[in-house]
Design a protein around this motif. Structure first.
Motif, PDB file in Angstrom:
ATOM      1  N   GLY A 121       0.792  -1.222   0.000  1.00  0.00           N
ATOM      2  CA  GLY A 121       0.000   0.000   0.000  1.00  0.00           C
ATOM      3  C   GLY A 121       0.824   1.271   0.000  1.00  0.00           C
ATOM      4  O   GLY A 121       0.387   2.298   0.525  1.00  0.00           O
ATOM      5  N   ARG A 122       2.007   1.218  -0.597  1.00  0.00           N
ATOM      6  CA  ARG A 122       2.893   2.383  -0.602  1.00  0.00           C
ATOM      7  C   ARG A 122       2.782   3.205  -1.884  1.00  0.00           C
ATOM      8  O   ARG A 122       3.142   4.372  -1.900  1.00  0.00           O
ATOM      9  CB  ARG A 122       4.345   1.935  -0.406  1.00  0.00           C
ATOM     10  CG  ARG A 122       4.593   1.313   0.975  1.00  0.00           C
ATOM     11  CD  ARG A 122       6.005   0.771   1.067  1.00  0.00           C
ATOM     12  NE  ARG A 122       6.259   0.167   2.379  1.00  0.00           N
ATOM     13  CZ  ARG A 122       7.348  -0.538   2.684  1.00  0.00           C
ATOM     14  NH1 ARG A 122       8.286  -0.720   1.754  1.00  0.00           N
ATOM     15  NH2 ARG A 122       7.501  -1.057   3.886  1.00  0.00           N
ATOM     16  N   GLU A 123       2.317   2.566  -2.956  1.00  0.00           N
ATOM     17  CA  GLU A 123       2.213   3.246  -4.251  1.00  0.00           C
ATOM     18  C   GLU A 123       0.758   3.643  -4.492  1.00  0.00           C
ATOM     19  O   GLU A 123      -0.129   2.808  -4.465  1.00  0.00           O
ATOM     20  CB  GLU A 123       2.690   2.319  -5.372  1.00  0.00           C
ATOM     21  CG  GLU A 123       4.122   1.848  -5.207  1.00  0.00           C
ATOM     22  CD  GLU A 123       5.137   2.847  -5.714  1.00  0.00           C
ATOM     23  OE1 GLU A 123       4.749   3.679  -6.558  1.00  0.00           O
ATOM     24  OE2 GLU A 123       6.291   2.804  -5.270  1.00  0.00           O
ATOM     25  N   SER A 124       0.538   4.926  -4.731  1.00  0.00           N
ATOM     26  CA  SER A 124      -0.829   5.415  -4.921  1.00  0.00           C
ATOM     27  C   SER A 124      -1.047   5.850  -6.367  1.00  0.00           C
ATOM     28  O   SER A 124      -0.210   6.522  -6.958  1.00  0.00           O
ATOM     29  CB  SER A 124      -1.087   6.591  -3.984  1.00  0.00           C
ATOM     30  OG  SER A 124      -2.419   7.036  -4.094  1.00  0.00           O
ATOM     31  N   THR A 125      -2.176   5.432  -6.938  1.00  0.00           N
ATOM     32  CA  THR A 125      -2.554   5.824  -8.299  1.00  0.00           C
ATOM     33  C   THR A 125      -3.708   6.818  -8.215  1.00  0.00           C
ATOM     34  O   THR A 125      -4.698   6.575  -7.515  1.00  0.00           O
ATOM     35  CB  THR A 125      -2.998   4.602  -9.124  1.00  0.00           C
ATOM     36  OG1 THR A 125      -1.944   3.632  -9.146  1.00  0.00           O
ATOM     37  CG2 THR A 125      -3.342   5.000 -10.543  1.00  0.00           C
ATOM     38  N   SER A 126      -3.565   7.949  -8.911  1.00  0.00           N
ATOM     39  CA  SER A 126      -4.604   8.980  -8.888  1.00  0.00           C
ATOM     40  C   SER A 126      -5.576   8.797 -10.052  1.00  0.00           C
ATOM     41  O   SER A 126      -5.198   8.321 -11.126  1.00  0.00           O
ATOM     42  CB  SER A 126      -3.962  10.370  -8.978  1.00  0.00           C
ATOM     43  OG  SER A 126      -3.135  10.600  -7.863  1.00  0.00           O
ATOM     44  N   TYR A 127      -6.832   9.186  -9.810  1.00  0.00           N
ATOM     45  CA  TYR A 127      -7.874   9.048 -10.825  1.00  0.00           C
ATOM     46  C   TYR A 127      -8.666  10.344 -10.937  1.00  0.00           C
ATOM     47  O   TYR A 127      -9.016  10.961  -9.918  1.00  0.00           O
ATOM     48  CB  TYR A 127      -8.829   7.906 -10.464  1.00  0.00           C
ATOM     49  CG  TYR A 127      -8.149   6.572 -10.332  1.00  0.00           C
ATOM     50  CD1 TYR A 127      -7.855   5.801 -11.446  1.00  0.00           C
ATOM     51  CD2 TYR A 127      -7.780   6.085  -9.074  1.00  0.00           C
ATOM     52  CE1 TYR A 127      -7.213   4.577 -11.326  1.00  0.00           C
ATOM     53  CE2 TYR A 127      -7.129   4.865  -8.942  1.00  0.00           C
ATOM     54  CZ  TYR A 127      -6.850   4.115 -10.070  1.00  0.00           C
ATOM     55  OH  TYR A 127      -6.206   2.916  -9.943  1.00  0.00           O
ATOM     56  N   ALA A 128      -8.959  10.729 -12.168  1.00  0.00           N
ATOM     57  CA  ALA A 128      -9.830  11.881 -12.408  1.00  0.00           C
ATOM     58  C   ALA A 128     -11.264  11.492 -12.060  1.00  0.00           C
ATOM     59  O   ALA A 128     -11.584  10.302 -11.968  1.00  0.00           O
ATOM     60  CB  ALA A 128      -9.723  12.302 -13.876  1.00  0.00           C
ATOM     61  N   PRO A 129     -12.152  12.470 -11.861  1.00  0.00           N
ATOM     62  CA  PRO A 129     -13.546  12.139 -11.547  1.00  0.00           C
ATOM     63  C   PRO A 129     -14.146  11.187 -12.572  1.00  0.00           C
ATOM     64  O   PRO A 129     -14.082  11.433 -13.777  1.00  0.00           O
ATOM     65  CB  PRO A 129     -14.237  13.505 -11.572  1.00  0.00           C
ATOM     66  CG  PRO A 129     -13.158  14.463 -11.194  1.00  0.00           C
ATOM     67  CD  PRO A 129     -11.913  13.923 -11.827  1.00  0.00           C
ATOM     68  N   GLY A 130     -14.702  10.097 -12.111  1.00  0.00           N
ATOM     69  CA  GLY A 130     -15.331   9.101 -12.976  1.00  0.00           C
ATOM     70  C   GLY A 130     -14.370   8.138 -13.630  1.00  0.00           C
ATOM     71  O   GLY A 130     -14.794   7.153 -14.258  1.00  0.00           O
ATOM     72  N   GLU A 131     -13.078   8.371 -13.490  1.00  0.00           N
ATOM     73  CA  GLU A 131     -12.095   7.542 -14.190  1.00  0.00           C
ATOM     74  C   GLU A 131     -12.006   6.134 -13.597  1.00  0.00           C
ATOM     75  O   GLU A 131     -11.898   5.149 -14.333  1.00  0.00           O
ATOM     76  CB  GLU A 131     -10.723   8.211 -14.135  1.00  0.00           C
ATOM     77  CG  GLU A 131      -9.666   7.507 -14.959  1.00  0.00           C
ATOM     78  CD  GLU A 131      -8.337   8.241 -14.930  1.00  0.00           C
ATOM     79  OE1 GLU A 131      -7.418   7.805 -15.647  1.00  0.00           O
ATOM     80  OE2 GLU A 131      -8.203   9.255 -14.194  1.00  0.00           O
TER      81      GLU A 131
END
Length: 546
Positions: A294-304
């Motif tokens: 749980g060290r790597e975080s992936t970001s997501y745009a709204p609804g992505e």
């Protein structure tokens, strides 16, 4: 028998005196007077030794039994409303159907006690030990069970609405079909607990430990699960609609057909989650971690997040003997035909694979209800049938190819195919935007982002050489998932530059870090794989898309 000195609201003095003679004398007397209603209401019986006493069904409302020893006592059906049982020892006691409304049971020892069908509404059980207790169908609504010990307790079909279970230990407890709506389970331990079909609507499970818990078919809609541990939890068919799972640990959890519509999943840990059939319409997820620690975080745009990971229905078309050049050339037109008929759905090619006796083309259908899916399936089968029918009519097939494929009049291709094989098909919309090449079955959808074929070729090289990266199983799965996401975006008639850039950047980051970590071990192997060149090309695409 002496005359009764009982007065309303007070204990029967004769009964109290008889009780103070000891348990053997009392039980012998009770045996002779079995039909007598014992009245000990309000009596002071604090710290008495009453082990194995028979008090069924005594009136003991308001009695003071603080610190009393009642191990193995028979209290079934007894009225203990507002009784003081703080620190009382009730191990193995029979309290079946007892009235314990507003009873004070703080720090009481109720191990192995029988409290089935007992009424403990608003009872105070903070710190009580209820290990392996039988609370089957007990009423505990509004009860205070904070810091209570309930490992192995049987709470099936128990009513715990609005109960306070903050920091309670429910490890291994059986809560199947329990009613826990609006219960407070803040930092409670429910590890390995059984909660199949439990109702936890609006329950507060903030930072609760539900590791390896059984929550199949449980109702957790609108529940608060911020920071909750659901590691390896069984959550099949559970309802988490609108639940707050911010920062929840869902690693290795089973989410088979789990309902997460409009839930919040930001900062959740999702390594090796089993997500077959999950429902995530309207889910909110700004970031999530897919790595083991749980060290790597992936970001997501709204609804992505929803767009990338929603489970979509698949329509499969079987081609005996394999897919012919004509069928391959007409495939893009088929996809556009379906998309034009069902504009509100996401329709794309999922895969073409060899199978026993032929080939299978799989088409995914997203954002569609069951009725729409069936309509898409029917439309696809119509075209599929026409494709196969034209196999046996070479003259008509060649005419169709010449008239529509070679002259790029794709909007009339599907209609011509169906008209050639049947006279009963009706079309509601034209087919738009496809481009075809004839000859050696090379097919290409009209490009809208950079050079799609070049990106696809690069991704293919990366996947072929991924073994050089020495990724673990989970990382390999993540890499493949992002590559598939990029391919899926490229298959669309109007790919999203931001979505594609995000996937390519993720692949670039994962591969780049792996090459850097393995530099000392791979040596010439890394150079032979030409990873620096591949990463450079990938970076050029990312920069261009931005």
């Amino acid at each position: 028998m002496a005359p009764s000195c009982y007065a309303p609201g007070m204990a029967n003095a004769e009964h109290v005196a008889k009780l103070r003679q000891g348990v053997p004398a009392w039980n012998a007397w009770r045996k002779e007077n079995w039909d007598l209603v014992v009245d000990l209401a309000g009596a002071d019986l604090a710290r008495l030794d009453l082990n194995f006493i028979s008090l069924s069904p005594a009136k003991m409302s308001g009695a003071n039994l603080r610190g009393a020893s009642l191990s193995g006592a028979s209290l079934s059906g007894a009225s203990l409303h507002e009784a003081n049982l703080r620190e009382a020892i009730l191990t193995g006691a029979d309290l079946h159907q007892a009235n314990l409304i507003h009873a004070m049971l703080e720090d009481a020892d109720l191990r192995d006690a029988n409290l089935s069908n007992a009424n403990l509404s608003r009872a105070r059980l903070a710190g009580a030990n209820l290990s392996s207790a039988n609370l089957l169908e007990a009423t505990l609504n509004g009860a205070d069970l904070s810091r209570a010990w309930l490992p192995g307790a049987d709470l099936r079909r128990a009513d715990l609405e609005s109960a306070k279970l903050e920091r309670a230990d429910l490890g291994g407890a059986n809560l199947n079909d329990a009613y826990l709506n609006q219960a407070n389970l803040l930092k409670a331990n429910l590890g390995r607990a059984k909660l199949d079909a439990a109702r936890l609507k609006k329950a507060d499970l903030t930072e609760a430990d539900l590791g390896e818990a059984h929550l199949d078919r449980a109702n957790l809609s609108d529940a608060r699960l911020n920071g909750a541990t659901l590691y390896r939890a069984a959550l099949a068919l559970a309802d988490f609609s609108r639940a707050d799972l911010t920062g929840a640990d869902l690693r290795a959890a089973t989410l088979f057909r789990t309902k997460l519509e409009e839930a919040t999943l930001t900062e959740a840990l999702l390594w090796e989650t089993q997500r077959s059939g999950w429902l995530i319409k309207g889910i909110v997820c700004e970031r999530a971690s897919w790595d083991r620690k749980g060290r790597e975080s992936t970001s997501y745009a709204p609804g992505e997040f929803e767009k990338l990971y929603s489970e979509q229905t698949c329509i499969e078309l079987f081609y005996p003997g394999g897919v012919s050049k004509f069928e391959l050339n007409t495939l893009p037109a088929l996809l556009h035909h379906l998309a034009s008929l069902h504009e509100g759905s996401t329709i794309r090619l999922k895969s073409i694979e060899e199978t026993g006796g032929g080939a299978k083309i799989s088409i995914s259908v997203g954002e569609a209800d069951e009725e729409t899916v069936e309509e898409v399936r029917s439309n696809a089968i119509q075209v599929h049938t026409a494709q196969l029918a034209l196999r046996d009519n070479e003259i008509l097939r060649l005419e169709t190819e010449k008239k529509y494929l070679e002259t790029f009049v794709s909007e009339r291709l599907i209609k011509a195919m169906l008209t050639a094989t049947t006279t009963q098909n009706v079309f509601n919309a034209p087919v738009y935007g496809s481009a075809f090449s004839s000859g050696n079955a090379h097919v290409e959808i009209q490009q809208t982002i950079n050079d799609n074929s070049a990106i696809l070729a690069l991704l293919e090289k990366i996947m072929k050489q991924r073994a050089d990266l020495h990724l673990d199983h989970a990382e390999t799965g993540l890499l493949a998932a992002e590559v598939d996401a990029a391919r899926a975006e490229l298959e669309k008639s109007a790919p999203s530059p931001s979505m594609l850039a995000r996937s390519l950047k993720f692949v670039q980051k994962m591969a780049g870090e792996a090459v850097t970590k393995a530099a000392g071990k791979l040596g010439e192997e890394a150079l032979s794989a030409d990873w620096p060149s591949l990463l450079h090309q990938l970076n050029q695409f990312v920069v261009h898309l931005k």
